[in-house]
Design a protein around this motif. Structure first.
Motif, PDB file in Angstrom:
ATOM      1  N   ASP A  40      -3.506  -3.969  -3.566  1.00  0.00           N
ATOM      2  CA  ASP A  40      -4.057  -2.793  -4.229  1.00  0.00           C
ATOM      3  C   ASP A  40      -4.757  -3.186  -5.518  1.00  0.00           C
ATOM      4  O   ASP A  40      -4.193  -3.906  -6.354  1.00  0.00           O
TER       5      ASP A  40
ATOM      6  N   TRP B 215      -7.992  -1.495  -8.479  1.00  0.00           N
ATOM      7  CA  TRP B 215      -8.743  -0.293  -8.810  1.00  0.00           C
ATOM      8  C   TRP B 215      -9.775  -0.573  -9.893  1.00  0.00           C
ATOM      9  O   TRP B 215      -9.656  -1.525 -10.672  1.00  0.00           O
TER      10      TRP B 215
ATOM     11  N   ASN C  47      -9.508   3.438  -5.972  1.00  0.00           N
ATOM     12  CA  ASN C  47      -8.263   2.679  -5.833  1.00  0.00           C
ATOM     13  C   ASN C  47      -8.086   2.331  -4.364  1.00  0.00           C
ATOM     14  O   ASN C  47      -8.185   3.209  -3.503  1.00  0.00           O
ATOM     15  N   GLY C  48      -7.825   1.069  -4.063  1.00  0.00           N
ATOM     16  CA  GLY C  48      -7.630   0.691  -2.672  1.00  0.00           C
ATOM     17  C   GLY C  48      -7.577  -0.801  -2.476  1.00  0.00           C
ATOM     18  O   GLY C  48      -7.426  -1.574  -3.429  1.00  0.00           O
ATOM     19  N   GLU C  49      -7.717  -1.210  -1.223  1.00  0.00           N
ATOM     20  CA  GLU C  49      -7.587  -2.613  -0.855  1.00  0.00           C
ATOM     21  C   GLU C  49      -8.962  -3.286  -0.878  1.00  0.00           C
ATOM     22  O   GLU C  49      -9.593  -3.467   0.156  1.00  0.00           O
TER      23      GLU C  49
ATOM     24  N   GLN D 190       0.846  -1.175   0.000  1.00  0.00           N
ATOM     25  CA  GLN D 190       0.000   0.000   0.000  1.00  0.00           C
ATOM     26  C   GLN D 190       0.887   1.232   0.000  1.00  0.00           C
ATOM     27  O   GLN D 190       2.114   1.131  -0.021  1.00  0.00           O
TER      28      GLN D 190
END
Length: 820
Positions: free
Chosen positions: A665, A667, A657-659, A58
C-alpha cells in the motif's frame, strides 16, 4: 547560497531507478483470494489483510473480498484484523502459479463498544480517514510516530522535520485537536524551535486505531477550527513487547493480561537524543538534547457491565546548548550574503509534563455505553538563556573564475547582540467528562458533558540588545570634530516582562444523532446532525456550534462511490497563548474565534493494472470571523492578541491510495489552497495568512528490492510552495515575501531478519522473537537546505538583514526493531 546541481544527479538517477524497479521484478508468485466476514456472515469492509513476514497487505472491499499476490514456495503468515474483532493468523504455502481461496470469519470481542462500531463504518457522514498504526513505525522520518504519518495526508502542511506540529487548511498548530482514548492532549507552550520539542505525546507502539479529519468533523469532537486526530490505544489480549534501538534513541513497550484476562496492561517508554543530527546544522556547538517519557494504560474488568481504565503519562524533555559559531548564506546566484557569528553563553530549556486519566465504563447492554472520565494535566516549562553573539555580514564573490570566488569581498556590517530570557510557564487542567452512546436500530445517539478548570501561572522576562560596530542602536548622526549635544538612551531591541496568573472554569457539551437509511437497489444514506455548546469562563459567554453531515453510497454495479457533504460552526475559545500580547500582558476583551465550514467530498474505489485503488477528493470553504492575527517563527506562534481579523481559506484536496506496487500500500496527496485575511484597523488590506501554501504534494511509497524477498524500501517525499514571511518591525502582521519552497525526500531500506515463519533450535532465545528487522534510513536524501526562519541582524545605519536559518542536512540513521 549556492550548491551544484551536478552533485545531485547520481542521487536523482538512483532514486528514479529505485522507484521503477518493481516493473522489472520476475519473482515466482502465487495468489490467495477470499472473503472476510463476521459471525453473522456479513462482509467486513476495510478489514486489514497483511502478510506478516513482508509487512505488506491491503484492505477488503465493500463485499469483504480481497486478493493478494504472494511469493511461492515460501511459508508465509497472513494476518486478518479489524477494530472490534479478534485478529486471526493463517499460515500458507503455495506453489508457483497456484490460486487458492481462503475465506476467514472474525469473531467479535467483548471490548467492542457501540461508539467504536459506528465510527468504523465504511460510510461516514464526516470525512474521517483511518490509518494503519503499523505504517507509523515504518516511516523514514526524523521524528517518527503518528504525527509524521498525518503529515502525508492531503490538507496537512509541515515545513519542519524536527517537529511533530502541523497545520491544516490554513490554520495553525493551536487549531488541531488530539485525543487519546477520549482524553484531550495539549501541545507545549514555550517550545520555540523543532530541535527543542522532543517527543510527541502519541506513542505509535501503543496505538490500535487512528482516525483523522481535516475539517467538517461532527459535534462529538471539540471546538478547534482545523482538525481532529483521534487515537485509541490497544487493549492487549496476550503477552507481547517490542524494543527499538537507533542512533536517535531507544523505544520499548510491554503488554499483557492477568487474572483470567480481567486485567490488562500496556506500558511504553521512549528516549530520544538528536545531538548527532543537530551537530550537522549551521550552528555549531555542544548540543545535549535529552527527551524521555513513559506511558501506561491499565484496564480492569470489574464485572460484565463495569470496566475501569487508567491512562498515565510522564515526560521530561531537556534541551541544553552551548553555541560556538554559525555560518549561513542567503541571496541569489549573483548576489550572496554571508553571516558569520561567534557565540558565548548557553541555553537550557526544561519541559516536564504529566497526565493522569481514570475512566469508568458502564455497559448495561450491547446498545448502551456510558463513560465517566476524570483527568488531570500538568505542565511545567522553563526557558533560560544568555547568548552573546558577534557577527560579520559580508558580500560573497560569485563571479566564476574569480580567485576570490566563495570568499567575502565586502564587509556590510559588524556588530553584536545579547539575548536574555528567564521564562517559566506552569499549567494545570482538570477535566470531568461524561460521554454516552445509545444504538437504536438504524439510529445512533451520542451525548457528552464536560467541566474543565484551567490554572495558569506565566512568568515572562526576556530582552534583546543589538549594536553594530560597537555602537548601541539607535546611533546618532556622526558630526566630525563635534560631540553630539544629546546622547540617546540605550534602548533594548526587545523587552518583555510580566507575571500572569489566571483561573478559568469552562463547561461544554454536545448532542448528536446519526441515522442510516437503506434503499433497496438504490444505495445507502447516512445523516448526522449535532449541536455543541461552550461556556467560556474568561468572558462569561456561551457559544453554540451546530454541525451536520450527510453521506450517500449509491448501489452501482460497475462503480464503488461515496459522496459526502458536511459542515457547521466551529467556535474556538482561547486557551492562554492566544490571550497574551507580545509584551506579555493579557488582552481582557477576548472573544472566541469562529469558523463556518462547508466540505464536499467523495471516495471512488477503482482498479488499475489489476490492483485496487481509492481516490479521495474534497473541496472546502472556511469563512473565518473574529480570528486573532499571528505569525510563526520556527514553531513558536506569536499572537497579536489585541487585534482582530476576518478572512477565509478555500481549496481542493486529493489523495490516491492503493497498490502502486503489487501487494504493498502506498499513497500520494495533492493540496491546492488559498488563505487570506484582513486585520481591522490595518490600512494594508488583504494579505496571505501565515500558513498559506498554494501547492503541497506528499508521497508515501513502498517497494520491494528485486530478487531480495526480505528487503523492502519505504520513501516519503514532500514538496510545498513557499509560505509568507512577516515583517518583524511591523505593528501588524505584514507578510512581505515568501520562504523558498520546502523540498525533502527521506528513504529507508528495511531488511527482515526474523518473522513468524522463522524457526530455531529448541532452547534458542530467538524462538521468542516474532519479528525483527533492520532499517537504514537516509534523511534529506537530496541534501536540500530548507529554510525554517530568518535571523535578523542590523548594520550601523539600523538596516535589518534577514539571513536564512536552515533545517537538517542529509543524515543517516540505523534502526533495529525487535517484537516479542
Amino acid at each position: 547560497m549556492s550548491y551544484s546541481v551536478m552533485r545531485l544527479k547520481p542521487l536523482l538517477i538512483a532514486l528514479l531507478f529505485l522507484s521503477f524497479s518493481a516493473a522489472a521484478q520476475t519473482l515466482p508468485t502465487a495468489t490467495v483470494y477470499g472473503k472476510v466476514t463476521d459471525e453473522q456472515n456479513h462482509p467486513i469492509e476495510m478489514a486489514n489483510v497483511i502478510v506478516t513476514e513482508l509487512l505488506v497487505g491491503q484492505t477488503t472491499n465493500a463485499r469483504g473480498a480481497y486478493e493478494i499476490q504472494l511469493l511461492s514456495d515460501t511459508t508465509l503468515v497472513i494476518s486478518f484484523s479489524y477494530v472490534g474483532y479478534e485478529p486471526k493468523q493463517v499460515p500458507v504455502r503455495l506453489k508457483t502459479g497456484e490460486k487458492r481461496k481462503l475465506d476467514v470469519t472474525l469473531k467479535s470481542t467483548m471490548t467492542n463498544l457501540p461508539d467504536v462500531e459506528i465510527s468504523d463504518r465504511a460510510i461516514d457522514a464526516s470525512s474521517l480517514t483511518r490509518l494503519d498504526a503499523k505504517k507509523a513505525s515504518l516511516l523514514p522520518t526524523m521524528g517518527g510516530g503518528v504525527e509524521n504519518l498525518i503529515k502525508t495526508l492531503p490538507g496537512v502542511i509541515s515545513n519542519n522535520e524536527l517537529s511533530s506540529q502541523y497545520t491544516v487548511r490554513g490554520g495553525n498548530f493551536d487549531e488541531n485537536l488530539i485525543y487519546v482514548n477520549g482524553i484531550e492532549i495539549y501541545r507545549p507552550f514555550l517550545v520555540g524551535s523543532g530541535q527543542q520539542e522532543g517527543l510527541p505525546f502519541v506513542n505509535s507502539r501503543l496505538v490500535n486505531n487512528i482516525e483523522f479529519s481535516a475539517g467538517g468533523f461532527a459535534a462529538e469532537y471539540g471546538d478547534k477550527m482545523s482538525s481532529v486526530l483521534d487515537v485509541t490505544y490497544k487493549k492487549p489480549r496476550e503477552t507481547a513487547g517490542s524494543l527499538s534501538l537507533s542512533l536517535l534513541g531507544v523505544e520499548a513497550h510491554v503488554e499483557g493480561t492477568a487474572g483470567h484476562d480481567r486485567f490488562s496492561y500496556l506500558v511504553g517508554t521512549r528516549y530520544k537524543n538528536t545531538s548527532l543530527a543537530l551537530n550537522m546544522m549551521d550552528t555549531k556547538g555542544s548540543y545535549r538534547p535529552n527527551f524521555t517519557d513513559v506511558q501506561t494504560l491499565l484496564n480492569y474488568k470489574l464485572n460484565d457491565k463495569w470496566d475501569l481504565s487508567f491512562l498515565g503519562y510522564y515526560s521530561k524533555n531537556q534541551y541544553y546548548l552551548v553555541p560556538q559559531s554559525s555560518s549561513a548564506e542567503t541571496g541569489m546566484v549573483n548576489s550572496v550574503l554571508r553571516l558569520d557569528v561567534y557565540f558565548e553563553g548557553q541555553e537550557l530549556d526544561n519541559y516536564t509534563t504529566g497526565l493522569g486519566a481514570m475512566t469508568f465504563e458502564y455497559k448495561p447492554n450491547k446498545d448502551l455505553n456510558l463513560r465517566f472520565i476524570t483527568s488531570a494535566y500538568s505542565a511545567y516549562e522553563t526557558e533560560t538563556y544568555d547568548i552573546f553573539g558577534e557577527y560579520w555580514l559580508g558580500q560573497v564573490e560569485t563571479s566564476l573564475g574569480s580567485e576570490n570566488q566563495g570568499n567575502v569581498v565586502a564587509n556590510l556590517g559588524t556588530g553584536a547582540y545579547l539575548k536574555h530570557a528567564r521564562n517559566a510557564f506552569y499549567a494545570q487542567v482538570y477535566n470531568f467528562d461524561h460521554k454516552g452512546t445509545k444504538v437504536s436500530g438504524d439510529n445512533v445517539y451520542k451525548w457528552g458533558l464536560r467541566f474543565q478548570r484551567q490554572n495558569i501561572d506565566d512568568v515572562v522576562n526576556e530582552w534583546n540588545m543589538v549594536d553594530s560596530s560597537g555602537y548601541s542602536l539607535p546611533h546618532p548622526m556622526d558630526d566630525i570634530g563635534n560631540m553630539p549635544t544629546t546622547l540617546p538612551d540605550i534602548t533594548l531591541d526587545m523587552f518583555h516582562r510580566s507575571h500572569n496568573t489566571i483561573g478559568v472554569n469552562n463547561i461544554d457539551g454536545y448532542i448528536q444523532q446519526s441515522s442510516t437509511f437503506s434503499f433497496e437497489g438504490k444505495g445507502e444514506l447516512v445523516v448526522t446532525g449535532g449541536l455543541r455548546a461552550n461556556y467560556w469562563g474568561y468572558n462569561n459567554k456561551v457559544y453554540v456550534s451546530p454541525r451536520a453531515g450527510i453521506a450517500y453510497k449509491p448501489e452501482l454495479e460497475d462503480r464503488d462511490l461515496v459522496f459526502r457533504l458536511s459542515g457547521g460552526v466551529y467556535n474556538q475559545t482561547p486557551f492562554y497563548r492566544e490571550l497574551r500580547n507580545r509584551d506579555g500582558s493579557l488582552y481582557k476583551d477576548a472573544e472566541a474565534q469562529r469558523s463556518y465550514q462547508v466540505i464536499l467530498g467523495s471516495d471512488y474505489k477503482f482498479h488499475a493494472w489489476g490492483r485496487p485503488f481509492i481516490l479521495t477528493s474534497e473541496a472546502y470553504y472556511k469563512q473565518l470571523n473574529n480570528v486573532i492575527p499571528y505569525d510563526i517563527d520556527n514553531v513558536r506562534i506569536h499572537y497579536y492578541a489585541d487585534q482582530k481579523a476576518h478572512g477565509y481559506a478555500t481549496g481542493l484536496d486529493f489523495k490516491v491510495n492503493g497498490e502502486f506496487v503489487k501487494g504493498i500500500d502506498s499513497w500520494a496527496s495533492l493540496s491546492l489552497m488559498r488563505s487570506r485575511e484582513v486585520i481591522e484597523g490595518d490600512t494594508a488590506g488583504w494579505h496571505y495568512r501565515p500558513s498559506n501554501r498554494h501547492v503541497n504534494f506528499s508521497l508515501f511509497f513502498q517497494d520491494f528490492i528485486p530478487n531480495a524477498t526480505t528487503w523492502r524500501v519505504n520513501m516519503t517525499l514532500t514538496f510545498g510552495t513557499g509560505m509568507p514571511v512577516n515583517d518583524p518591525m511591523s505593528e501588524y502582521y505584514h507578510p512581505f515575501k515568501f520562504y523558498s519552497p520546502y523540498r525533502r525526500v527521506d528513504i529507508g531500506f528495511v531488511k527482515q531478519l526474523i518473522s513468524d515463519g522463522s524457526s530455531f533450535r529448541k532452547g534458542n532465545p530467538l524462538n521468542y522473537v516474532k519479528d525483527m528487522y533492520l532499517s537504514v534510513e537516509i534523511f534529506n536524501l537530496l541534501d536540500i537546505p530548507n529554510t525554517v526562519s530568518y535571523t535578523w541582524v542590523k548594520d550601523v545605519h539600523n538596516n535589518s538583514w534577514g539571513i536564512n536559518s536552515y533545517l537538517t542536512p542529509r543524515y543517516v540513521n540505523v534502526k533495529l526493531v525487535t517484537e516479542f
